[in-house]
Design a protein around this motif. Structure first.
Motif, PDB file in Angstrom:
ATOM      1  N   HIS A 186       0.835  -1.208   0.000  1.00 50.51           N
ATOM      2  CA  HIS A 186       0.000   0.000   0.000  1.00 50.51           C
ATOM      3  C   HIS A 186       0.870   1.260   0.000  1.00 50.51           C
ATOM      4  CE1 HIS A 186      -2.718   3.109   1.542  1.00 50.51           C
ATOM      5  NE2 HIS A 186      -3.741   2.349   1.149  1.00 50.51           N
ATOM      6  N   SER A 187       1.928   1.267   0.803  1.00 53.29           N
ATOM      7  CA  SER A 187       2.833   2.420   0.864  1.00 53.29           C
ATOM      8  C   SER A 187       3.570   2.607  -0.458  1.00 53.29           C
ATOM      9  CB  SER A 187       3.845   2.244   1.995  1.00 53.29           C
ATOM     10  OG  SER A 187       3.199   2.200   3.253  1.00 53.29           O
ATOM     11  N   LEU A 188       3.863   1.510  -1.128  1.00 50.79           N
ATOM     12  CA  LEU A 188       4.613   1.561  -2.386  1.00 50.79           C
ATOM     13  C   LEU A 188       3.762   2.044  -3.548  1.00 50.79           C
ATOM     14  CD1 LEU A 188       7.277   0.767  -3.939  1.00 50.79           C
ATOM     15  CD2 LEU A 188       6.180  -1.476  -4.315  1.00 50.79           C
ATOM     16  N   LEU A 189       2.523   1.548  -3.651  1.00 53.89           N
ATOM     17  CA  LEU A 189       1.710   1.789  -4.842  1.00 53.89           C
ATOM     18  C   LEU A 189       0.436   2.583  -4.587  1.00 53.89           C
ATOM     19  CD1 LEU A 189       1.916  -1.763  -6.486  1.00 53.89           C
ATOM     20  CD2 LEU A 189       3.400   0.209  -6.893  1.00 53.89           C
ATOM     21  N   GLY A 190       0.106   2.839  -3.335  1.00 53.12           N
ATOM     22  CA  GLY A 190      -1.157   3.486  -3.041  1.00 53.12           C
ATOM     23  C   GLY A 190      -2.286   2.476  -3.002  1.00 53.12           C
TER      24      GLY A 190
END
Length: 234
Positions: A186-190
């Protein structure tokens, strides 16, 4: 709709036949039915019961099912007493290895009757003789809360319009970083990118557990993680 069988493998082609099929009726006399628009299988799929609708979400969210149709073929099934009955499966799904699986949705209480058991045994024999597997799935599987919610989230991610180059860019970032938890993904790609990668099967997780920041990710497919694991069970 035609079902082609060869050496135990199958291919489903054609359009759904105009058959009534199994259906639910409300107390007011209205039929429970609708159209499920599948992005993964690129077709409209007819459902005629609440369980049938739930099945559509599970097949759409499955990483293992490569194709699926509803109301696929009308069959005449022979009983032990020599009589026959007309049968239309709720759905037919094609697995990655080409196996064809006919699926029927039923309420668990209805499976307790002798007539229902005999009917399903006859259908299973009929299909087995033609190299087709048969599965009966009930609300006990389809109403499981975590996988039910997860399936809807994965289906929505498939339906969200995204440019192909955006998917390709996210896949490249995923491949380079290989996050180990959903929170890291989630932090990497939203939010949208993370769910999209999961829905496309570029990374896996156990759909039968609550999806959260600490949910472990896997880069190797496991059948017991699949939203349609009941279809794959022996």
């Amino acid at each position: 709709m035609e079902i082609h069988l060869r050496h135990g493998h199958a291919r489903v082609t054609g359009a759904d036949p105009p058959s009534p099929g199994p259906r639910d009726i409300t107390r007011s006399g209205h039929q429970v039915r609708g159209i499920f628009t599948s992005v993964r299988f690129d077709r409209a799929m007819l459902w005629r019961s609440r369980l049938g609708c739930e099945l559509m979400y599970r097949l759409e969210a499955s990483w293992h099912i490569s194709d699926a149709h509803t109301q696929t073929a009308v069959m005449q099934v022979d009983r032990h007493d020599g009589k026959s009955f007309r049968y239309v499966a709720h759905a037919a799904a094609v697995a990655r290895d080409g196996r064809l699986i006919c699926i029927e949705c039923a309420w668990s209480q209805s499976l307790r009757s002798v007539n229902s058991l005999a009917r399903h045994h006859a259908i299973a024999r009929h299909l087995h003789a033609r190299g087709v597997q048969f599965r009966v799935v009930t609300e006990l599987q389809l109403d499981a809360p975590h996988v039910r919610n997860t399936s809807r989230a994965l289906v929505q991610a498939l339906r969200n319009h995204r440019a192909a180059d955006q998917d390709a860019e996210d896949l490249l970032r995923l491949t380079r970083s290989r996050p180990s938890t959903f929170g890291e993904l989630h932090s990497l790609l939203g939010a949208s990118g993370a769910m999209r990668m999961l829905a496309l099967g570029n990374v896996y997780f156990n759909t039968h557990e609550r999806l959260g920041a600490t949910t472990a990710l896997s880069y190797v497919y496991q059948e017991n993680f699949d939203a349609a694991d009941f279809v794959l069970a022996a």
